[in-house]
Design an enzyme around this catalytic site. Structure first.
Site, PDB file in Angstrom:
ATOM      1  N   HIS A 195      39.444  55.705  42.347  1.00 41.69           N
ATOM      2  CA  HIS A 195      40.383  54.981  41.487  1.00 41.69           C
ATOM      3  C   HIS A 195      39.648  54.169  40.438  1.00 41.69           C
ATOM      4  O   HIS A 195      38.421  54.148  40.360  1.00 41.69           O
ATOM      5  CB  HIS A 195      41.314  54.091  42.326  1.00 41.69           C
ATOM      6  CG  HIS A 195      40.626  53.031  43.143  1.00 41.69           C
ATOM      7  ND1 HIS A 195      39.850  52.033  42.606  1.00 41.69           N
ATOM      8  CD2 HIS A 195      40.626  52.802  44.486  1.00 41.69           C
ATOM      9  CE1 HIS A 195      39.412  51.235  43.561  1.00 41.69           C
ATOM     10  NE2 HIS A 195      39.868  51.688  44.724  1.00 41.69           N
ATOM     11  N   CYS A 234      36.988  52.746  49.211  1.00 40.04           N
ATOM     12  CA  CYS A 234      37.246  53.692  48.128  1.00 40.04           C
ATOM     13  C   CYS A 234      36.059  53.764  47.169  1.00 40.04           C
ATOM     14  O   CYS A 234      35.093  53.018  47.288  1.00 40.04           O
ATOM     15  CB  CYS A 234      38.501  53.283  47.364  1.00 40.04           C
ATOM     16  SG  CYS A 234      40.010  53.321  48.363  1.00 40.04           S
TER      17      CYS A 234
END
Length: 335
Positions: free
Chosen positions: A147, A155
């Site tokens: 992201h 992440c």
């Protein structure tokens, strides 16, 4: 009573969304439909690629880099662009349980339904963790994403600008007919030097399995076929009766022989690693308090703090996660 239940359910759902790298934005704006930047399409043209051609993604934690590869007119994959990662969390090694802050390592496949245009971190796509192997091993976790922004809790964060380009390139490849694109997430570039440095790590056997897939792509520039048996990854094997159904059961006999060029590459790297160990010239492996950050972003953070980094990467509303660790990592294990 029913209204109260609905409210409670809504609060629970929102709490779940906020616990990982997932969407909290209800409206859809134009960011997910922006065209591939002109400079990127020009690079595709120069390298005999089309916007609709299949892609493959490689991620390297230690180097904090993400690569986009694209199939060219020869039918093989060629490197389109390398993106610096602004932040990833955890240490080198696979993700095993929810809440461990580990960014995953392994082979994943991303379909169109895993693209998230409503991410709280600008745009994102889900890696699909846990995959079939990880689920069989009892690993837990969800919503592990690539992201935007510069904040990570398991992440891979690439800034808004970086993920916007990657999202557009991935979207067009999937629209062009690619059912899913492969993501290869590695602890580091799997050179003899890096393998030698990490020879004593508890994850070395796992990394050696990943390196088989790494070597196939390095030599052939084609996507390796991923299978699972004996609780590990197996690449480019054809089995009688189809793919093994039990991921933890012994591997059935393979019908094909290994690619000779790939086998030669693996063997030469193994010899080079042993020579480095014998010579005693191997440096110590890196250690991490909580993840890494590409040097280009670390310099901004060191010089001017979070405000300058936010301005440089359009992140005024998203603070850098654990900035002290971002500056300190990687470090010597003796520190």
């Amino acid at each position: 009573m029913m209204l109260t239940a609905v409210r409670i359910g809504g609060i629970a759902a929102l709490t779940l969304l906020l616990s990982a790298c997932v969407s909290t934005v209800l409206e859809v704006d134009g960011k997910a439909t922006q065209p591939i930047p002109t400079a990127v399409t020009a690079e595709m043209s120069r390298k005999s690629m089309s916007p609709s051609a299949p892609i493959l993604v490689r991620i390297f934690k230690q180097e904090s880099e993400l690569e986009i590869w694209k199939r060219d007119r020869s039918g093989r994959f060629a490197l389109l662009k390398t993106y610096p990662m602004c932040r990833w969390s955890g240490k080198l090694g696979p993700k095993k349980q929810n809440g461990d802050r580990q960014a995953p390592e392994g082979f994943y496949h991303v379909s169109a339904g895993m693209l998230n245009p409503n991410s709280q971190y600008y745009l994102s796509f889900n890696l699909g963790y846990p995959n079939k192997l990880e689920a069989a091993l009892g690993y837990t976790g969800e919503a592990l994403m690539v992201h935007g922004a510069c904040s990570s809790s398991g992440c891979f964060a690439l800034t808004d600008e970086g993920v916007a380009e990657i999202y557009a390139v991935a979207r067009e490849a999937l629209k062009g007919g690619q059912g899913s694109f492969q993501v290869q997430a590695f602890p580091f570039r799997m050179t003899p030097q890096n393998m030698a440095k990490n020879r004593n790590d508890p994850n070395f056997t796992f990394w050696s399995d990943l390196k088989q897939g790494y070597d196939i792509f390095e030599v052939t520039r084609r996507q390796p076929k991923v299978s699972y048996c004996e609780g590990r990854y197996v690449f480019d094997k054809e089995f009688g009766g189809g793919e093994p159904r039990d991921v933890l059961a012994p591997c059935p006999p393979a019908l094909n022989t290994p690619d000779a060029l790939v086998a030669a590459r693996t063997q030469s790297d193994r010899v080079a690693m042993e020579e480095l160990l014998t010579a005693g010239t191997v440096l110590s492996a890196h250690a991490y308090a909580d993840g890494g950050m590409h040097p280009s972003f670390r310099r901004l953070l060191e010089r001017s703090g979070q405000s300058a980094l936010a301005k440089r990467t359009s992140l005024s509303s998203v603070p850098v996660s654990r900035p002290d660790a971002a500056i300190a990592d990687p470090h010597s294990p003796d520190e």
